[in-house]
Design a protein around this motif. Sequence first.
Motif, mmCIF file in Angstrom:
data_model
loop_
_atom_site.group_PDB
_atom_site.id
_atom_site.type_symbol
_atom_site.label_atom_id
_atom_site.label_comp_id
_atom_site.label_asym_id
_atom_site.label_seq_id
_atom_site.Cartn_x
_atom_site.Cartn_y
_atom_site.Cartn_z
ATOM 1 N N SER A 59 10.569 6.652 -1.938
ATOM 2 C CA SER A 59 10.826 5.526 -2.831
ATOM 3 C C SER A 59 10.947 6.098 -4.234
ATOM 4 O O SER A 59 9.952 6.479 -4.841
ATOM 5 C CB SER A 59 9.675 4.512 -2.747
ATOM 6 N N THR A 84 11.515 -0.191 -6.945
ATOM 7 C CA THR A 84 11.666 0.492 -5.660
ATOM 8 C C THR A 84 10.503 0.164 -4.734
ATOM 9 O O THR A 84 10.674 0.019 -3.529
ATOM 10 C CB THR A 84 11.763 2.019 -5.854
ATOM 11 N N GLY A 85 9.318 0.043 -5.325
ATOM 12 C CA GLY A 85 8.162 -0.300 -4.514
ATOM 13 C C GLY A 85 8.294 -1.660 -3.855
ATOM 14 O O GLY A 85 8.032 -1.810 -2.646
ATOM 15 N N ASN A 115 9.247 1.808 -12.036
ATOM 16 C CA ASN A 115 9.296 2.190 -10.624
ATOM 17 C C ASN A 115 8.909 1.060 -9.670
ATOM 18 O O ASN A 115 9.083 1.187 -8.454
ATOM 19 C CB ASN A 115 8.369 3.371 -10.371
ATOM 20 N N ALA A 133 11.079 -1.648 -1.172
ATOM 21 C CA ALA A 133 10.586 -0.958 0.023
ATOM 22 C C ALA A 133 9.653 -1.853 0.826
ATOM 23 O O ALA A 133 9.749 -1.931 2.060
ATOM 24 C CB ALA A 133 9.877 0.336 -0.376
ATOM 25 N N GLY A 159 14.863 5.248 3.171
ATOM 26 C CA GLY A 159 14.464 5.472 1.779
ATOM 27 C C GLY A 159 15.001 4.398 0.853
ATOM 28 O O GLY A 159 15.898 3.625 1.214
ATOM 29 N N VAL A 160 14.461 4.362 -0.346
ATOM 30 C CA VAL A 160 14.922 3.440 -1.386
ATOM 31 C C VAL A 160 15.064 4.227 -2.684
ATOM 32 O O VAL A 160 14.122 4.900 -3.114
ATOM 33 C CB VAL A 160 13.933 2.271 -1.600
ATOM 34 N N THR A 184 12.853 6.203 -8.261
ATOM 35 C CA THR A 184 13.524 5.458 -9.329
ATOM 36 C C THR A 184 14.224 6.446 -10.245
ATOM 37 O O THR A 184 13.607 7.422 -10.704
ATOM 38 C CB THR A 184 12.512 4.630 -10.141
#
Length: 407
Positions: free
Chosen positions: A155, A142-143, A139, A146, A100-101, A157
């Motif tokens: 993912s 994070t995308g 966001n 990832a 995960g992120v 934020t």
Amino acid sequence: MSRFDIAITGMGLATAAGIGVAANWARICAGAPAARTDPTLAGQPVDFSCRVPEFDANELFGRQLAWRLDRFVQLAMIAAREAVTGSGHDTAAWDGTRVGVVIGNSLGGTATFEAQHRVFQDSGAEDVSPLMIPMGMVNMVTGYVAMDCGALGPSLTTATACASGATAIGVARGLLDSQVCDVVIAGGTESALSPATMAALHQMGALSKRRDDPATASRPFDVSRDGFVAAEGAGMVVLERAADARARGARIHALITGFGSASDIHHATAPDPQGAGLERAVRAALLDAQLDAADIAYVNAHGTSTPINDAVEARALTRLFGTDAAVTSTKGITGHPLAGAGAIEAIYTALTIQHATVPPTVNLRDIDPEINLDLVTGAQRGMRVKAAVSTSLGFGGNNAALVLTAA
């Protein structure tokens, strides 16, 4: 119920103190402030900041990718790459569905939005870039992280203002505890040193006005403090269950054994005058870690250098720890990286534990007489730290605390 420990197996930094963990730690311990006059702020009432030095996005990412990314994303990606490499994981071989992120950010791509707004005003709607939205959205960090490391799990934020980075690590802790993920890349990032944003912070009275001497403008806990120095920066960690890290023979820099969060419900931008929310967050983190306040040897304080924050935080820390824990703020060196602060300072806390060295609070010459803490000043202090706390406060009444312990 047994204590749940998560291991920090990788760390990455891109701050005004340098790019990379080694460069950061050397400068933090040396106590060299990073604040400088900022050419992009020329003509503004506050024309200085703390920028990441020698950051060439085209060289680091290649021109084609670099021009698609706002700087807050670029900083996070560089820090994440260092953290993943240091963790010993092979992103080509790991099960991405279990990775995960979680990254904290508050203001998104302010430079992108401001630049495109100027285009809109000067040239009209037809010349506005179609990349404005994917570059500026909070966001997207994070995308992109990832995508960069092949993480196919959640993912997420977090946006809790200047507590965002610490909150992200707390959320990541939950993903590991619930078995949703086996590995989480977590941290915080911010790059909001754009003219309109800085003007707004100045109008709020949040920024130091010491244009004549930017290097000494950030003065956490000093009686003459007059505001923070705005900064950019990113801090990223690779987290996994401690048992899993030990099983694969990973190097564990420190353990995150507790997380706590609490709200002030006092004011949109000012903290509770007595620091009640921060105290609740720290007590929740201690309970999570199954530790008492007496077990804590060191506190990496939020310590922004604003008159209100430092006084409020000091009241809460005094009730919690008295003068039994050494306290420092690293913002005299890095400035205030806003949403990136909590994650960056969690890494500094892990390094303090790892190196048995507490960094100094820079520019602290005359401690505010109302503050009664064991503040580390002048030079670094060698001391063994088994357990430490890192605190974060943010607009909206957000408070977060992390407990870190030696592996």
